[in-house]
Design a protein around this motif. Structure first.
Motif, mmCIF file in Angstrom:
data_model
loop_
_atom_site.group_PDB
_atom_site.id
_atom_site.type_symbol
_atom_site.label_atom_id
_atom_site.label_comp_id
_atom_site.label_asym_id
_atom_site.label_seq_id
_atom_site.Cartn_x
_atom_site.Cartn_y
_atom_site.Cartn_z
ATOM 1 N N VAL A 79 0.862 -1.176 0.000
ATOM 2 C CA VAL A 79 0.000 0.000 0.000
ATOM 3 C C VAL A 79 0.907 1.237 0.000
ATOM 4 O O VAL A 79 1.783 1.373 0.863
ATOM 5 N N ASN A 80 0.701 2.103 -0.970
ATOM 6 C CA ASN A 80 1.492 3.335 -1.091
ATOM 7 C C ASN A 80 1.384 4.142 0.201
ATOM 8 O O ASN A 80 0.280 4.505 0.627
ATOM 9 N N ILE A 81 2.522 4.421 0.834
ATOM 10 C CA ILE A 81 2.490 5.125 2.128
ATOM 11 C C ILE A 81 1.986 6.560 1.989
ATOM 12 O O ILE A 81 1.618 7.184 2.983
ATOM 13 N N SER A 130 -0.631 7.376 0.097
ATOM 14 C CA SER A 130 -2.040 7.333 -0.300
ATOM 15 C C SER A 130 -2.904 8.136 0.664
ATOM 16 O O SER A 130 -2.745 8.043 1.890
ATOM 17 N N LYS A 135 -4.913 5.516 2.794
ATOM 18 C CA LYS A 135 -4.055 4.394 3.203
ATOM 19 C C LYS A 135 -4.738 3.481 4.224
ATOM 20 O O LYS A 135 -4.779 2.260 4.057
ATOM 21 N N GLU A 147 -5.839 -0.404 3.664
ATOM 22 C CA GLU A 147 -5.262 -1.487 4.476
ATOM 23 C C GLU A 147 -6.345 -2.364 5.094
ATOM 24 O O GLU A 147 -6.187 -3.590 5.170
ATOM 25 N N SER A 180 2.997 -3.030 3.745
ATOM 26 C CA SER A 180 3.376 -1.717 4.266
ATOM 27 C C SER A 180 3.045 -1.657 5.759
ATOM 28 O O SER A 180 2.079 -2.270 6.216
#
Length: 298
Positions: free
Chosen positions: A183-185, A187, A190, A194, A219
């Motif tokens: 998961v793009n930190i 985002s 986020k 998650e 992540s």
């Protein structure tokens, strides 16, 4: 691989204290990794010299005094590194027999363009042949990465389904897959992404047969302990964390709050390392990074 070696590696990954080193930068990310190491693009000509430089960097890390099973449980390799050698000995053999570190192989071939808020894996041609070669070289498991950019339920479901589909192929070849739906930190959704990811992974874990066990590389979640139930699932050997672009200190600080995750860091592991350093300075810097990541993991 002999069953006793596999069992010993599995025991280390299940019970050991420490973290997994990610040494798997590939074609697209190699120039950036080398640049951080003080090797600029004007210092090599063509792919052969570039990969020679990255192999020299990885060799320096693998043979450093602190890079042993006391703190480093496993190491993820790029395919060229797996097929390479150190002082005439195959790299996976050096890792396991000389350093006591479990070798893994990165198998994905990069990412598709973003759609539905995610980037799926590109096709992986010749995967089963690569997996057979890996098993013959003493590789324990694999790693495959896709990326989630936003909390899109259709996209996340597709990413997880693809991860498990590839993972089943890995299992069929006698290796243990590390599934990595990152998961793009950065985002904006986020935490929501998650939560969706956790539910999708749990559904697929319940479809695995007895004896089919995977690892998860995720992540570091916004919610402390979010992935604890995944770590406790009978089909999960270990849940490991990627640094995702955080600095070493921030990644370690965030990870230290997660009771069931250990690190699998790449850029954070190599932070502050330079080709121009003396061996003494290089080993000290690497040793400091290893200790920080180890402490956060235990």
């Amino acid at each position: 691989m002999a069953s006793d070696a596999f069992d010993a590696m599995k025991h280390q990954m299940t019970e050991g204290a420490g973290f997994i080193a990610a040494l798997d930068q590939s074609g697209g990310s190699t120039p950036k990794a080398l640049g951080q190491y003080g090797v600029t693009e004007d210092m090599y000509n063509g792919d052969a010299e570039m990969f020679g430089e990255i192999h020299a960097m990885r060799t320096r890390i693998i043979t450093a005094p602190d890079f042993t099973k006391q703190k480093v449980l496993g190491a993820i390799l790029f395919e060229r590194t797996m097929r390479g050698d150190i002082d005439g000995k195959p790299v996976p053999t050096v890792l396991w027999e000389d350093r006591g570190i479990v070798p893994f192989l990165k198998i994905d071939k990069g990412l598709e363009d973003e759609a539905n808020g995610v980037q799926m894996m590109k096709p992986i041609p010749g995967l089963e042949d690569t997996l057979k070669d890996a098993a013959g070289l003493g590789i324990f498991g694999t790693k495959e990465r896709s990326v989630i950019h936003e909390a899109n339920s259709d996209g996340i479901a597709a990413v997880v389904a693809q991860q498990f589909e590839v993972g089943r192929t890995v299992l069929s070849c006698g290796l243990v897959p590390i599934l990595e739906p990152e998961v793009n930190i950065h985002s904006g959704t986020k935490a929501e992404a998650e939560a969706m990811l956790k539910d999708e992974i749990a559904k697929h874990l319940d479809t695995l047969d007895a004896g089919q066990e995977v690892m998860l590389k995720l992540s570091i979640p916004t919610e402390v302990g979010l992935y604890d139930t995944l770590a406790e699932h009978p089909r999960v050997i270990r849940v490991v964390a990627l640094s995702g672009g955080y600095s070493t200190d921030e990644a370690c600080e965030r990870l230290s709050k997660q009771p069931t995750m250990i690190a699998s860091f790449s850029r954070a592991l190599a932070e502050g390392l330079s080709k121009q350093q003396s061996d003494e300075a290089f080993n000290a810097a690497l040793g400091s990074n290893i200790d920080k990541i180890y402490q956060a993991s235990i």
